[in-house]
Write an enzyme that holds these catalytic residues in place. Structure first.
Site, PDB file in Angstrom:
ATOM      1  N   TYR A  65     -64.857 -21.591 -31.831  1.00  0.00           N
ATOM      2  CA  TYR A  65     -63.828 -21.871 -30.820  1.00  0.00           C
ATOM      3  C   TYR A  65     -64.433 -22.411 -29.528  1.00  0.00           C
ATOM      4  O   TYR A  65     -63.928 -23.387 -28.955  1.00  0.00           O
ATOM      5  CB  TYR A  65     -63.037 -20.596 -30.538  1.00  0.00           C
ATOM      6  CG  TYR A  65     -62.023 -20.727 -29.430  1.00  0.00           C
ATOM      7  CD1 TYR A  65     -60.854 -21.456 -29.620  1.00  0.00           C
ATOM      8  CD2 TYR A  65     -62.224 -20.107 -28.195  1.00  0.00           C
ATOM      9  CE1 TYR A  65     -59.917 -21.575 -28.607  1.00  0.00           C
ATOM     10  CE2 TYR A  65     -61.286 -20.218 -27.179  1.00  0.00           C
ATOM     11  CZ  TYR A  65     -60.142 -20.947 -27.387  1.00  0.00           C
ATOM     12  OH  TYR A  65     -59.214 -21.066 -26.378  1.00  0.00           O
ATOM     13  N   SER A 103     -60.781 -23.978 -21.895  1.00  0.00           N
ATOM     14  CA  SER A 103     -60.916 -22.523 -21.870  1.00  0.00           C
ATOM     15  C   SER A 103     -62.157 -22.167 -21.068  1.00  0.00           C
ATOM     16  O   SER A 103     -63.043 -23.016 -20.867  1.00  0.00           O
ATOM     17  CB  SER A 103     -61.061 -21.992 -23.314  1.00  0.00           C
ATOM     18  OG  SER A 103     -61.484 -20.638 -23.331  1.00  0.00           O
TER      19      SER A 103
END
Length: 244
Positions: free
Chosen positions: A146, A133
């Site tokens: 995250y 990501s």
């Protein structure tokens, strides 16, 4: 094999691989959406096997990888996509929340890659594409758990690429920006979600969020023979976010 295939980027990737003629093992923890996806793909003539399981559970992940060898005799490609996206800053994230995201996004990705490598070694190699990501390459607000989990994906990609390159196994990753998945579409209903989404959309130079199919195209490229001399790359698919 595509983990976390029932929704979002995983689903879009399964659809694109099927269109390209791949034989698929699709996995997810959610049985009914996974079976629905498989049914749709089979209607197009695709050869699809489903495995329901949790990538954070060692026996489940071993069973997922084993399904490819049992049905097709080998595993050529793993897309390690399964993950969760909790939002929260360091004061909001609990120890339990940290453990959950690290179990799925961290441990689950490691186990998927580990067993895939073990399956690929006797058959001459293969390609692994991990889902990192922009949060796995740069800091972001409200990504206290995250983001670090996606740094695991980034680091795992680079280390495994070096470790197994001389065995014919390529390991790459994509680093999506904010993508219009089902999870992102639910954000406006969550406390602070609408404001967060508006802010993050403005931060993408292209002025919009990405679509799952746009990430799927990058994944299929990295898995293909057209990327035969590419390994250890973390490819941003982010509308220019990381170029700033």
């Amino acid at each position: 094999m595509i983990t976390g295939a029932a929704f979002g980027i995983g689903r879009a990737t399964a659809v694109l691989f099927a269109r390209e003629g791949a034989r698929l093992i699709v996995t997810d923890v959610q049985r009914e959406p996974l079976l629905a996806l498989a049914g749709e793909l089979r209607q197009t003539g695709a050869d699809v096997e489903t495995v329901v399981g949790d990538v954070a559970v060692e026996d489940d992940t071993r069973r997922m990888i084993g399904a490819a060898s049992e049905r097709y005799g080998k595993l050529d490609v793993l897309v390690a996509n399964a993950g969760i996206i909790p939002l929260g800053d360091a004061t909001e994230v609990t120890a339990g929340g940290w453990d959950e995201v690290m179990a799925i996004d961290g441990r689950g990705m490691f186990l998927s890659c580990k067993f895939a490598i073990e399956a690929m070694l006797p058959t001459g190699g293969g390609a692994i594409v991990c889902l990192s990501s922009i949060s796995g390459l740069a800091g972001q607000k409200r990504q206290a758990a995250y983001g670090p989990a996606k740094f695991v994906a980034t680091g795992l990609t680079k280390h495994l690429a070096v470790e197994w390159a001389d065995h014919g196994i390529r390991v790459n990753a994509v680093a999506p920006g904010t993508i219009r998945t089902e999870r992102v579409q639910r954000l406006p209903a969550e406390p602070g979600g609408a404001e967060y989404l508006a802010e993050i959309e403005r931060m993408h130079p292209m002025g919009r969020l990405g679509e799952p199919a746009e990430v799927a195209s990058a994944i299929v490229f990295l898995a293909s023979d057209e990327a035969s001399f590419i390994t250890g790359v973390v490819l941003p698919v982010d509308g220019g976010y990381l170029a700033q």
